[in-house]
Scaffold this active site. Structure first.
Site, PDB file in Angstrom:
ATOM      1  CB  ILE A  53     -23.137   1.960   9.178  1.00  0.00           C
ATOM      2  CG1 ILE A  53     -21.858   1.132   9.037  1.00  0.00           C
ATOM      3  CG2 ILE A  53     -23.843   1.609  10.486  1.00  0.00           C
ATOM      4  CD1 ILE A  53     -20.805   1.451  10.081  1.00  0.00           C
ATOM      5  CE1 TYR A 206     -13.833   8.740  12.333  1.00  0.00           C
ATOM      6  CE2 TYR A 206     -12.196   7.174  13.136  1.00  0.00           C
ATOM      7  CZ  TYR A 206     -13.473   7.445  12.671  1.00  0.00           C
ATOM      8  OH  TYR A 206     -14.388   6.426  12.557  1.00  0.00           O
ATOM      9  CE  LYS A 210     -16.571   8.220  14.672  1.00  0.00           C
ATOM     10  NZ  LYS A 210     -18.021   8.118  14.406  1.00  0.00           N
ATOM     11  CB  THR A 243     -18.413   2.443   4.798  1.00  0.00           C
ATOM     12  OG1 THR A 243     -17.433   3.192   5.540  1.00  0.00           O
ATOM     13  CG2 THR A 243     -19.094   1.440   5.718  1.00  0.00           C
TER      14      THR A 243
END
Length: 327
Positions: A53, A206, A210, A243
């Site tokens: 990205i 994780y 975020k 990705t």
């Protein structure tokens, strides 16, 4: 057995959110960038811009005439990304700088070197990140997801804010764009154990990182608004994107990605669209404190609007990053 059950909860929550987003992506058209104005003379700083990205974000900003600085911790990958972007966009003002977001010293050195050049800074894209890595610590002793995804960007942004304050104008506010994730909806902040040492879960770590990024975005915007300066900050959700971040996903997840990635997952270029939109679209001029998905403002998790939680996280983050309580 109890510890195992507790550690499974973040896994189940994250996969529930992932399935929900994948169904949305299957049923709804991906966001298509509108025509955007040229950005000649403006400077952008993109973390993790060597691949995925970040690469397509950097490429599009260069295509629109910006001087783009790609920050990363792999010089070979960074220089190759610069070469490709320069070749594809015919914009020579693309460069790589070394910045290891797992090292407070490296971040400070990078910012010091950048400021020595007396450049402006009109767009900061906090894009770099890791996902579901095995339990590990950064150079400064922080859990890796928290340290790299969140705290590294917290420090970087705060150190660059004075330059952005000088660069922003009434006609074009300088913009901080921070890449979060739908997994923030499942994130939990345990202020007594922000660097989880009990029943570690990479999924939970994780999601926590975020969530912290969205809380940080909202609290920072409150400060910027109170100052009356021409800087805005927004968080973006790229969706579920195909990705290299999935290298640490379990083998069933990697198999599903391989089998159905072309159908269900966004391409990295599609995933970059909302970051690009947030960075330079006139539609968002002077608008901050938003959570953006598919080019639209949507509601983030309820806890992200809790000003007490925002303030507490900010104060702890300043302490961990050795910054004054307010910058």
């Amino acid at each position: 057995m109890a510890a195992m059950c507790v550690s499974l909860l973040p896994v189940l929550r994250n996969y529930y959110i992932a399935v929900k987003v994948l169904l949305q992506q299957l049923l709804c058209r991906s966001f298509t960038l509108p025509d955007l104005p040229g950005q000649d003379g403006k400077v952008a700083f993109v973390t993790g811009g060597s691949r995925g990205i970040g690469y397509y974000t950097a490429k599009h900003l260069a295509k629109h005439g910006m001087h783009v600085i790609i920050a990363g911790n792999n010089e070979a990958d960074g220089n190759e990304a610069v070469r490709r972007i320069q070749e594809d966009t015919l914009n020579e003002k693309v460069e790589f700088v070394f910045c290891d977001l797992t090292s407070m010293k490296s971040i400070r050195n990078c910012v010091q070197n950048f400021k020595a050049r007396n450049l402006g800074l009109h767009v900061l894209i906090n894009n770099a990140g890791v996902m579901l890595v095995p339990e590990s610590r950064t150079e400064d002793g922080f859990e890796t997801h928290f340290g790299l995804n969140y705290l590294g960007h917290f420090l970087l942004t705060n150190l660059l804010l004075d330059t952005m304050r000088k660069s922003g104008t009434h006609d074009f506010n300088a913009r901080v764009v921070t890449v979060s994730s739908a997994t923030h909806f499942t994130g939990e902040l345990n202020f007594d154990d922000l660097q989880p040492r009990h029943c570690y879960s990479s999924h939970g770590a994780y999601a926590q990182s975020k969530l912290a990024l969205v809380l940080f975005t909202y609290y920072l915007q409150q400060q910027l608004t109170a100052e009356g300066c021409y800087v805005t900050t927004n968080a973006v959700d790229p969706g579920v994107v195909n990705t290299d971040l999935y290298q640490h996903v379990s083998w069933p997840g990697r198999f599903v990605k391989w089998m159905a990635g072309w159908l269900l997952l966004k391409t990295p270029e599609e995933g970059a669209s909302t970051s690009i939109y947030a960075a330079i679209s006139p539609d968002l001029e002077g608008i901050g404190g938003c959570y953006l998905y598919n080019g639209e403002r949507i509601k983030s998790a309820d806890i992200t609007y809790n000003t007490d939680v925002q303030k507490k996280l900010w104060a702890l983050s300043c302490k961990m990053a050795a910054l004054p309580a307010l910058t």
